[in-house]
Design a protein around this motif. Structure first.
Motif, PDB file in Angstrom:
ATOM      1  N   GLY A   1      10.025   9.373  10.447  1.00 51.43           N
ATOM      2  CA  GLY A   1      10.268  10.244   9.296  1.00 51.43           C
ATOM      3  C   GLY A   1       9.268  11.372   9.174  1.00 51.43           C
ATOM      4  O   GLY A   1       9.571  12.416   8.602  1.00 51.43           O
ATOM      5  N   GLY A   2       8.059  11.147   9.680  1.00 51.79           N
ATOM      6  CA  GLY A   2       7.060  12.208   9.670  1.00 51.79           C
ATOM      7  C   GLY A   2       6.133  12.173   8.469  1.00 51.79           C
ATOM      8  O   GLY A   2       6.240  11.328   7.589  1.00 51.79           O
ATOM      9  N   PRO A   3       5.217  13.130   8.433  1.00 53.38           N
ATOM     10  CA  PRO A   3       4.135  13.121   7.438  1.00 53.38           C
ATOM     11  C   PRO A   3       4.584  13.362   5.996  1.00 53.38           C
ATOM     12  O   PRO A   3       3.841  13.045   5.071  1.00 53.38           O
ATOM     13  N   GLU A   4       5.790  13.888   5.798  1.00 51.89           N
ATOM     14  CA  GLU A   4       6.258  14.137   4.424  1.00 51.89           C
ATOM     15  C   GLU A   4       6.393  12.829   3.644  1.00 51.89           C
ATOM     16  O   GLU A   4       6.113  12.780   2.439  1.00 51.89           O
ATOM     17  N   ILE A   5       6.826  11.773   4.334  1.00 49.49           N
ATOM     18  CA  ILE A   5       6.983  10.467   3.659  1.00 49.49           C
ATOM     19  C   ILE A   5       5.616   9.953   3.228  1.00 49.49           C
ATOM     20  O   ILE A   5       5.429   9.556   2.070  1.00 49.49           O
ATOM     21  N   LEU A   6       4.652   9.984   4.132  1.00 49.57           N
ATOM     22  CA  LEU A   6       3.306   9.517   3.806  1.00 49.57           C
ATOM     23  C   LEU A   6       2.692  10.338   2.678  1.00 49.57           C
ATOM     24  O   LEU A   6       2.044   9.784   1.779  1.00 49.57           O
ATOM     25  N   ALA A   7       2.916  11.638   2.688  1.00 55.35           N
ATOM     26  CA  ALA A   7       2.367  12.499   1.633  1.00 55.35           C
ATOM     27  C   ALA A   7       2.913  12.088   0.263  1.00 55.35           C
ATOM     28  O   ALA A   7       2.153  11.998  -0.714  1.00 55.35           O
ATOM     29  N   GLU A   8       4.228  11.821   0.187  1.00 51.07           N
ATOM     30  CA  GLU A   8       4.800  11.399  -1.098  1.00 51.07           C
ATOM     31  C   GLU A   8       4.325   9.997  -1.481  1.00 51.07           C
ATOM     32  O   GLU A   8       4.112   9.721  -2.663  1.00 51.07           O
ATOM     33  N   CYS A   9       4.155   9.120  -0.498  1.00 48.69           N
ATOM     34  CA  CYS A   9       3.634   7.779  -0.788  1.00 48.69           C
ATOM     35  C   CYS A   9       2.207   7.864  -1.330  1.00 48.69           C
ATOM     36  O   CYS A   9       1.852   7.155  -2.274  1.00 48.69           O
ATOM     37  N   ARG A  10       1.398   8.743  -0.741  1.00 42.65           N
ATOM     38  CA  ARG A  10       0.028   8.925  -1.244  1.00 42.65           C
ATOM     39  C   ARG A  10       0.038   9.440  -2.681  1.00 42.65           C
ATOM     40  O   ARG A  10      -0.781   9.021  -3.508  1.00 42.65           O
ATOM     41  N   ALA A  11       0.954  10.355  -2.984  1.00 40.18           N
ATOM     42  CA  ALA A  11       1.058  10.871  -4.348  1.00 40.18           C
ATOM     43  C   ALA A  11       1.464   9.757  -5.323  1.00 40.18           C
ATOM     44  O   ALA A  11       0.941   9.687  -6.443  1.00 40.18           O
TER      45      ALA A  11
ATOM     46  N   SER B   1       0.817  -1.219   0.000  1.00 38.48           N
ATOM     47  CA  SER B   1       0.000   0.000   0.000  1.00 38.48           C
ATOM     48  C   SER B   1       0.850   1.267   0.000  1.00 38.48           C
ATOM     49  O   SER B   1       0.375   2.328  -0.389  1.00 38.48           O
ATOM     50  N   LEU B   2       2.093   1.158   0.483  1.00 43.29           N
ATOM     51  CA  LEU B   2       3.002   2.308   0.662  1.00 43.29           C
ATOM     52  C   LEU B   2       2.512   3.288   1.721  1.00 43.29           C
ATOM     53  O   LEU B   2       3.062   4.378   1.854  1.00 43.29           O
ATOM     54  N   LEU B   3       1.490   2.921   2.479  1.00 41.19           N
ATOM     55  CA  LEU B   3       0.875   3.872   3.402  1.00 41.19           C
ATOM     56  C   LEU B   3       1.225   3.602   4.859  1.00 41.19           C
ATOM     57  O   LEU B   3       0.528   4.047   5.766  1.00 41.19           O
ATOM     58  N   GLY B   4       2.314   2.911   5.093  1.00 41.19           N
ATOM     59  CA  GLY B   4       2.734   2.631   6.455  1.00 41.19           C
ATOM     60  C   GLY B   4       2.163   1.303   6.923  1.00 41.19           C
ATOM     61  O   GLY B   4       1.343   0.692   6.253  1.00 41.19           O
ATOM     62  N   GLY B   5       2.636   0.850   8.050  1.00 43.16           N
ATOM     63  CA  GLY B   5       2.181  -0.430   8.580  1.00 43.16           C
ATOM     64  C   GLY B   5       2.917  -0.729   9.862  1.00 43.16           C
ATOM     65  O   GLY B   5       3.248   0.172  10.619  1.00 43.16           O
TER      66      GLY B   5
ATOM     67  N   ARG C   1       0.774   6.580  -4.949  1.00 42.35           N
ATOM     68  CA  ARG C   1      -0.412   5.732  -5.103  1.00 42.35           C
ATOM     69  C   ARG C   1      -1.409   6.372  -6.070  1.00 42.35           C
ATOM     70  O   ARG C   1      -2.057   5.695  -6.860  1.00 42.35           O
ATOM     71  N   ALA C   2      -1.523   7.697  -6.010  1.00 47.08           N
ATOM     72  CA  ALA C   2      -2.486   8.404  -6.862  1.00 47.08           C
ATOM     73  C   ALA C   2      -2.028   8.467  -8.317  1.00 47.08           C
ATOM     74  O   ALA C   2      -2.850   8.608  -9.216  1.00 47.08           O
ATOM     75  N   SER C   3      -0.716   8.333  -8.546  1.00 50.26           N
ATOM     76  CA  SER C   3      -0.216   8.466  -9.917  1.00 50.26           C
ATOM     77  C   SER C   3       0.197   7.108 -10.507  1.00 50.26           C
ATOM     78  O   SER C   3      -0.524   6.530 -11.302  1.00 50.26           O
ATOM     79  N   HIS C   4       1.330   6.593 -10.098  1.00 48.71           N
ATOM     80  CA  HIS C   4       1.913   5.411 -10.743  1.00 48.71           C
ATOM     81  C   HIS C   4       1.521   4.072 -10.134  1.00 48.71           C
ATOM     82  O   HIS C   4       1.589   3.053 -10.797  1.00 48.71           O
ATOM     83  N   TYR C   5       1.171   4.065  -8.867  1.00 42.76           N
ATOM     84  CA  TYR C   5       0.983   2.792  -8.161  1.00 42.76           C
ATOM     85  C   TYR C   5      -0.402   2.692  -7.534  1.00 42.76           C
ATOM     86  O   TYR C   5      -0.551   2.442  -6.346  1.00 42.76           O
ATOM     87  N   GLY C   6      -1.435   2.877  -8.364  1.00 36.82           N
ATOM     88  CA  GLY C   6      -2.809   2.832  -7.892  1.00 36.82           C
ATOM     89  C   GLY C   6      -3.161   1.516  -7.216  1.00 36.82           C
ATOM     90  O   GLY C   6      -3.959   1.487  -6.288  1.00 36.82           O
ATOM     91  N   ARG C   7      -2.561   0.439  -7.670  1.00 35.21           N
ATOM     92  CA  ARG C   7      -2.814  -0.872  -7.065  1.00 35.21           C
ATOM     93  C   ARG C   7      -1.761  -1.235  -6.019  1.00 35.21           C
ATOM     94  O   ARG C   7      -1.745  -2.349  -5.533  1.00 35.21           O
ATOM     95  N   GLY C   8      -0.874  -0.303  -5.738  1.00 36.89           N
ATOM     96  CA  GLY C   8       0.189  -0.566  -4.781  1.00 36.89           C
ATOM     97  C   GLY C   8       1.480  -0.946  -5.489  1.00 36.89           C
ATOM     98  O   GLY C   8       1.512  -1.155  -6.695  1.00 36.89           O
ATOM     99  N   LEU C   9       2.549  -1.016  -4.719  1.00 32.42           N
ATOM    100  CA  LEU C   9       3.861  -1.368  -5.252  1.00 32.42           C
ATOM    101  C   LEU C   9       3.983  -2.891  -5.240  1.00 32.42           C
ATOM    102  O   LEU C   9       3.829  -3.518  -4.199  1.00 32.42           O
ATOM    103  N   PRO C  10       4.279  -3.501  -6.393  1.00 29.76           N
ATOM    104  CA  PRO C  10       4.389  -4.965  -6.438  1.00 29.76           C
ATOM    105  C   PRO C  10       5.622  -5.469  -5.681  1.00 29.76           C
ATOM    106  O   PRO C  10       6.646  -4.777  -5.615  1.00 29.76           O
TER     107      PRO C  10
END
Length: 171
Positions: free
Chosen positions: A43-53, A28-32, A55-64
């Motif tokens: 690392g803080g919220p900057e990492i999650l923000a980039e991970c969400r971006a 999911s790239l969204l933490g765990g 997911r919204a662009s290249h990895y809609g189904r998550g990172l394989p």
């Protein structure tokens, strides 16, 4: 391309100083949990923000599994976090090529970023249940045989069992 120096540290990967810290992420790239949760918390919220971006662009189904992608490192003592998704261990199916791919792809991304020092956890050895001795063998063999410009690889191992397993492989 040269063979990188390999070092071992027993400790917390979120306390390491490196150009890039590798995250044993979930798809999911969204933490765990485990390393993934620790990296996102420290690392803080900057990492999650980039991970969400991502997911919204290249990895809609998550990172394989076996792939890698980079984000900022936020408040970590690094420039980047390289997220890679390890395979879940299976006694009935050989997934070792996917585990090796995590290390190879992380080094490829590190090279693209210009990273010279990279800190790796023991990918897939936590909740994904990969046996430590086998995971250490695959990890060390893969980083030793991968063409990379990375000069130093540090395996940051959470406990003494993992440190001992990786020590046996690095001799």
């Amino acid at each position: 391309m040269t063979t990188p120096r390999i070092a071992l540290v027993q400790g917390d990967i979120t306390r390491q100083s490196a150009d890039a810290i590798v995250n044993a992420a979930n798809s999911s790239l969204l933490g765990g949990g485990g390393v993934d949760g620790a990296i996102h918390r420290r690392g803080g919220p900057e990492i999650l923000a980039e991970c969400r971006a991502l997911r919204a662009s290249h990895y809609g189904r998550g990172l394989p599994p076996g792939q890698a992608v980079a984000t900022t490192a936020g408040r970590l003592d690094a420039r980047w976090v390289i997220h890679t998704v390890g395979p879940v261990y299976s006694a009935s199916e050989d997934r070792s090529a996917l585990l090796a791919s995590c290390y190879r792809e992380s080094l490829r991304v590190a090279d693209e970023l210009g990273a010279r020092t990279v800190a790796f956890p023991a990918i897939s050895t936590g909740v994904y249940r990969w046996p430590l001795d086998d995971a250490a063998r695959i990890a060390v063999e893969t980083v030793r045989t991968t063409d990379t410009s990375v000069e130093e690889i540090t395996f940051v191992l959470f406990d003494e069992r993992a440190y001992t397993a990786f020590s046996a492989e690095t001799g």
